[in-house]
Design a protein around this motif. Sequence first.
Motif, short mmCIF file in Angstrom:
data_model
loop_
_atom_site.label_atom_id
_atom_site.label_comp_id
_atom_site.label_asym_id
_atom_site.label_seq_id
_atom_site.Cartn_x
_atom_site.Cartn_y
_atom_site.Cartn_z
N THR A 117 -18.50 16.19 16.96
CA THR A 117 -18.28 16.25 15.51
C THR A 117 -17.51 17.53 15.17
OG1 THR A 117 -20.46 17.27 15.32
CG2 THR A 117 -20.32 14.91 14.90
N LYS A 131 -24.54 7.81 9.45
CA LYS A 131 -23.67 7.00 10.31
C LYS A 131 -23.38 7.73 11.62
CE LYS A 131 -18.98 8.12 8.60
NZ LYS A 131 -19.30 9.46 8.13
N GLU A 132 -23.32 9.08 11.58
CA GLU A 132 -23.09 9.85 12.81
C GLU A 132 -24.21 9.58 13.83
OE1 GLU A 132 -22.74 11.02 9.83
OE2 GLU A 132 -21.07 12.43 9.67
N THR A 133 -25.41 9.47 13.30
CA THR A 133 -26.55 9.22 14.21
C THR A 133 -26.32 7.91 14.95
OG1 THR A 133 -28.01 10.39 12.71
CG2 THR A 133 -29.06 8.94 14.34
N ARG A 134 -25.97 6.89 14.18
CA ARG A 134 -25.78 5.57 14.79
C ARG A 134 -24.58 5.57 15.73
NH1 ARG A 134 -24.45 -0.02 12.28
NH2 ARG A 134 -25.01 -1.33 14.05
N GLN A 135 -23.53 6.29 15.33
CA GLN A 135 -22.31 6.30 16.15
C GLN A 135 -22.51 7.07 17.46
OE1 GLN A 135 -19.43 8.03 13.57
NE2 GLN A 135 -18.82 6.08 12.66
N LEU A 136 -23.30 8.12 17.40
CA LEU A 136 -23.30 9.07 18.52
C LEU A 136 -24.55 9.06 19.39
CD1 LEU A 136 -21.75 12.10 16.59
CD2 LEU A 136 -20.60 10.59 18.20
N ARG A 185 -26.00 7.04 21.32
CA ARG A 185 -25.92 6.47 22.68
C ARG A 185 -25.22 7.42 23.65
NH1 ARG A 185 -25.65 1.92 19.52
NH2 ARG A 185 -27.15 0.29 20.06
#
Lengths: 496, 220
Positions: free
Chosen positions: A381, A402-407, A409
């Motif tokens: 980020t 959304k960063e949580t969901r995107q990152l 994994r």
Amino acid sequence: MRPNLAVLDVSLIDRILQEAFSLLMNPGVKVGTIEAAELLSSGGARLENGVAHIPEWVARRALQSVPREFYLYDRGGHAAVHYGGDDVHFDPGSSCLSILDPDTLRPRLAQSRDLVRLIQVAEVLPQYAAQSTAVVCNDVPSEIGDLYRLFLVLWYSHKPVVTGAFSTSTLQAMIDLLVADSGGGEALKWKPRAIFDVCPSPPLNWTDFAAHNLVVLARAGIPAELISMPLAGATGPVTLAGSIVQHAAETISGIAIHQLASPGAPVVWGGAPAIFDMRSGGTPMGAIETVMLDIACAQVGKSLGLPTHTYLVASDSKLADAQAGMESSISAVLGTLAGINMISGAGMLDALACHSIEKLVLDAEVIASAQRMVAGIGTPTETLATSMFAQVGLQGEFLKLKETRQLFRGEQHFPSSVIDRSTRPEGEGEVQGDAFSRARERVQELLASYSELEFPGQTRSRLQESVSRAAERAGLVTLPGIPVNELQRMQGSAAI
Amino acid sequence: MRDEALRAMQASIVNGAPETAAVLAQDALTAGFEPLDAINLGFVPGMHAVGEQFAQHTLFLPDMMASAEAMRAAMQVLEPELRKRGGERPNAGTVVLGTTKGDIHEIGKTLVGTLLTAHGFKVHDLGVDVASDVFVANILKTGADVVGISALLTTTMRGQKSVIEAIERAGLRARVKVIVGGAPVSRRWAEEIGADGYGQDAASAVELVKGLMHQGVHAG
């Protein structure tokens, strides 16, 4: 950044190499074949009573011609293992005579069917970039034991193979089998599918068998992995530093023979050094000093810019228990941090005498953790945290970002069901099953997920044809580990 | 005075001091000791003490090697004198040792041989890379009570079975006990291939051979 581990400083590496070059001159190195001795002699070494005295310039010239990197390929022709730089790969340990029976928790002599199960599990575990010829199949005549286990690996796996020959006569048959697999000698040389371990005998002795194999492999252009294994205090100096010097001298002398036979042929600075247990006379592979030796020896090879290998992730415990977990985890993490290109030994117990498929599955978890570790702490980020705080403030609902969901994994490694991270329900007393019992279940799941491989063209027929003659000569009427109906089906389709 | 001398002999073995042991052996002869008394009352108790301390984890393999060297140094002084007087150290048993075909590792086997010699056995060490028929020929030649087959590699371990089969084919199995050892070897493996015993380490191999001799190796 990639976290790195070094156990030797630059000045100590210099001293190690200087003493190694000194040993190559005096006392020199025993060389078991006239051919290897003559190669060394033609390169500038002095021969005396089967001992080669190798000047530093001869050794340095050989070190110069070694490729700094090369690849092993899977059957689809994709580069699957990169020997070079700090890339780290793992393969199961090799040549165990026994396998741990998960029901009785006792070792028993390994059979072809055990090797097949082990191959299938390693095939579906992404942590193992390569297969190994992991066990000696006791239902196969010993004269073709090395050839046959390579055949089984090629039959059940698309991955590259770390292997080795038991005799000079079977080496050529194993090469022929690989040629059959690749569809020709040039194809095999262009995209090697296997690497052969070749072992000097400590101290400073390339026997006829080892010297011969080095020369044959070099000329065939098939990668060789030199496995020097001084036992500190028994077949090598008691000091770790002294045994590292011996390892360097044995490895450099092997490289000299190999490169004189075929300059530029791929060769790996490998090893399996260990301390000598002063009580049992054994070779404790889980000892921290063994780990230090292995990492230090690889570091010397890396200082020369060479591809590296070592033996770690093995345990001295007789069961896949807490001791096995402790020893294997320590060495897997440290070896990965050290950036050793190929680390053999996963699955092994009892100082390399016994394999366990359940341990192979458990080790895969620590390997995944170690690989996550060297992936390092990234900065995906633009700001590290402030922009995310700007969005959630003191409410702190990061789960919705959304960063949580995107990152997530990429940030977190997700272990398999072998690792228990569940929260214990309140009031529930007894924990159901330990890691070993979960590993047993996981083995069954993995075996169920293994699906029959697709082979290009007539590859399987060629493999069968290549091994059948040797099997017949050795008195085998069937091919152990291969279902009869599979062979019949194959013969039927070939006839069509 | 005599007890003090015997204690010093014992200590020279426990301390692994070959030069001292040789001097004490010579001193004992000068002082009028019977050579067999110096051996059995002075130096041999030293080897027993070493074995006990090894079992208690206060001594280790390098210490045992040094003790065996000290024993050898003492015997080099005492045995010629013993023979001169028409005597001989009683033979605790005859043992043939070797490493299997295709295996050139010998440190464990040599250690076993050194310790057995120190304990009064006659040891015929055939070396490394020994073919089955060479084992058989030497069992016949020496009238061995025990044959020890060593292997360091999992791949050459199966050679131990081949040697046992060759001994059986030669009709010698009933008159010689077979022991196996080496890093990858286990008690279970020994049982599977029909060996009479397995020594986990050099010290236990000595106890194993003593036990087999006690059972009466020719009983079969």
